[in-house]
Design an enzyme around this catalytic site. Structure first.
Site, PDB file in Angstrom:
ATOM      1  N   ASN A  27     -11.836  -0.287  -5.142  1.00  0.00           N
ATOM      2  CA  ASN A  27     -12.073   0.997  -4.342  1.00  0.00           C
ATOM      3  C   ASN A  27     -13.044   1.952  -5.199  1.00  0.00           C
ATOM      4  O   ASN A  27     -12.711   2.130  -6.161  1.00  0.00           O
ATOM      5  CB  ASN A  27     -10.601   1.578  -3.843  1.00  0.00           C
ATOM      6  CG  ASN A  27      -9.916   0.495  -3.000  1.00  0.00           C
ATOM      7  OD1 ASN A  27     -10.647  -0.329  -2.707  1.00  0.00           O
ATOM      8  ND2 ASN A  27      -8.605   0.743  -2.729  1.00  0.00           N
ATOM      9  N   HIS A  52       0.955  -1.222   0.081  1.00  0.00           N
ATOM     10  CA  HIS A  52       0.210   0.130   0.060  1.00  0.00           C
ATOM     11  C   HIS A  52       1.058   1.287  -0.118  1.00  0.00           C
ATOM     12  O   HIS A  52       0.945   2.132   0.789  1.00  0.00           O
ATOM     13  CB  HIS A  52      -0.666  -0.134   1.265  1.00  0.00           C
ATOM     14  CG  HIS A  52      -2.095   0.714   1.056  1.00  0.00           C
ATOM     15  ND1 HIS A  52      -3.566   0.305   1.344  1.00  0.00           N
ATOM     16  CD2 HIS A  52      -2.243   2.145   0.764  1.00  0.00           C
ATOM     17  CE1 HIS A  52      -4.298   1.228   1.127  1.00  0.00           C
ATOM     18  NE2 HIS A  52      -3.692   2.405   0.782  1.00  0.00           N
TER      19      HIS A  52
END
Ligand code: FCB
Length: 445
Positions: free
Chosen positions: A296, A125
């Site tokens: 997302n 991430h």
């Protein structure tokens, strides 16, 4: 309205549907002394890059408070927790394992297991070790192989503690924002870099999937992609073509190679120096079958025709926006899920992030974030609508568990369903967190 409500017959009201909360290592951990520097440390230290000149040195101090934070997660009644691992905490400069880092995550994973919460682990991430960036970062093909090595060492050490692995979070952000637009770390602003970095990220994903299939065959293995659906400003053919081009450039670029093994056709229209460097066999590595796709979603974008650049983003006046300026347009969520499902043969989908930044205030120990409750209500219903039209969505994760370091926006934008007072590190469940908890608790078998 302080409750979240879904259609009575929705599969999202069954206990088979997974609800979770999400975070990322750099955004919450702090604990910098126990890891190597990453590109976000360097970026934060560069004046003018992060709005409030903040950094990730302490963040939510989750590194020291993880036990309490797991109690907090448990109190929300969620089925799952999506966290990311800090690569520079796990692997030393010489490529060997940093046992302190591995032990830290193993303690978290064991605690989650004891609480009956499934761990959804994201392997990358955005916190690339700085020493790897110094060798070219994602512009260097070798970074993909270094990632694969880190993944192998990590999953072997974790054994059966993890439910699901996502290789990357939002490669679009790493590649485009980090190497082409320069607004995320490592801050390169070069139109010739974006697609090259993207290709090496996708290659890293494919190599990691190979490793996961071999060394972690019992976990659900996939990737998390972000989508900002592109809409034309008007019905004119020119605007429609502009929006389609932007969609290929920003969205389809990251899913099509994985699902179909090719880049969108606009690749041929790009000047040679902007195209990715594809070697024989790369597309096969990238397009391996996945157990799940993480999606997302936050907002949409509107485009008009532009003679020089093919497209130009338009900021519509008088539309509802969150505190970060993103338009609130839930129907794009339903339309996105349906269009992806029509275009590609998809594995089961998890909504791995959705949420809103709001200008929250904690007054007498309460945060009445009505705007966020409304956002969640609209977007959960947008997902329910897609499911009722045949899209196989199995879970939904709120972004985020708690307020945290919001990248280039620093600590100024709050996305949590739990409020964090950064001076005292006191956590307060917001009205949205309570509503989320009630929804989860109301499910039938
Ligand atoms: C996503 C990121 C996440 C968070 C949200 C608001 O793009 O994955 O870390 O910053 O946006």
């Amino acid at each position: 309205m302080m409750n979240l409500s879904l259609p009575v017959n929705s599969p999202m009201l069954s206990k088979n549907f997974t609800y979770g909360v999400a975070t990322a290592a750099f955004q919450i951990e702090g604990g910098v002394a126990d890891r190597l520097p990453c590109i976000w440390d360097t970026f934060c230290a560069t004046p003018g890059k992060v709005v409030d000149n903040s950094n990730g040195d302490v963040a939510c101090d989750h590194y020291n408070r993880w036990q309490d934070d797991i109690e907090l997660i448990t109190s929300l009644g969620v089925d799952a927790y999506r966290l990311s691992l800090s690569w520079p905490r796990i692997i030393k400069k010489d490529g060997s394992v940093n046992q302190t880092g591995i032990n830290y995550y193993i303690a978290i994973l064991d605690r989650l297991k004891a609480k009956g919460i499934k761990a959804y682990v994201t392997l990358y991430h955005w916190d690339l070790p700085q020493h790897i960036e110094d060798e070219g970062g994602w512009l260097n093909r070798n970074t993909a192989y270094k990632f694969q090595d880190y993944v192998k060492k990590t999953v072997v050490a974790f054994g059966d503690r993890v439910h699901s692995y996502a290789t990357l979070n939002e490669p679009f952000c790493s590649a485009y924002l980090g190497y082409e637009a320069g607004i995320h770390a490592p801050g390169h602003a070069d139109i010739n870099y974006g697609k090259k970095a993207a290709h090496h990220l996708l290659l890293a994903h494919g190599l990691a999937i190979e490793t996961l299939k071999k060394h972690s065959p019992n976990t659900q293995n996939g990737i998390v992609l972000n989508f900002t659906p592109a809409y034309p400003e008007t019905d004119s053919i020119k605007d429609k073509i502009a929006a389609e081009y932007a969609d290929d450039y920003f969205n389809q670029w990251y899913i099509k190679p994985i699902m179909d093994g090719t880049y969108p056709a606009i690749n041929q229209q790009l000047p040679k120096q902007q195209q990715p460097d594809i070697l024989l066999g790369d597309m096969e590595i990238i397009s391996q079958e996945l157990d799940f796709l993480g999606i997302n979603f936050y907002t949409r974008a509107v485009y008009r025709h532009n003679l020089d650049n093919r497209f130009e983003e338009v900021q519509l006046p008088n539309v509802a926006r969150t505190d970060i300026g993103w338009e609130i347009y839930p129907q794009a969520f339903t339309e996105l899920l349906i269009s992806l499902n029509t275009r590609y043969t998809l594995p089961p989908i998890y909504i791995t992030e959705n949420g809103a930044a709001m200008d929250d205030h904690c007054i007498n120990g309460e945060v009445n974030d009505q705007g966020r409750v409304d956002y969640y209500n609209q977007h959960l219903n947008a997902v329910a609508s897609a499911i009722s039209q045949g899209v196989d969505v199995r879970g939904y994760f709120a972004w985020s568990l708690m307020d945290n370091f919001e990248w280039a926006e620093g600590y100024l934008k709050r996305f949590g369903i739990v409020h964090v007072d950064y001076k005292t590190q006191i956590r307060t469940i917001k009205a949205s967190g309570l509503a989320f908890r009630n929804l989860i608790a109301s499910r039938a078998d």
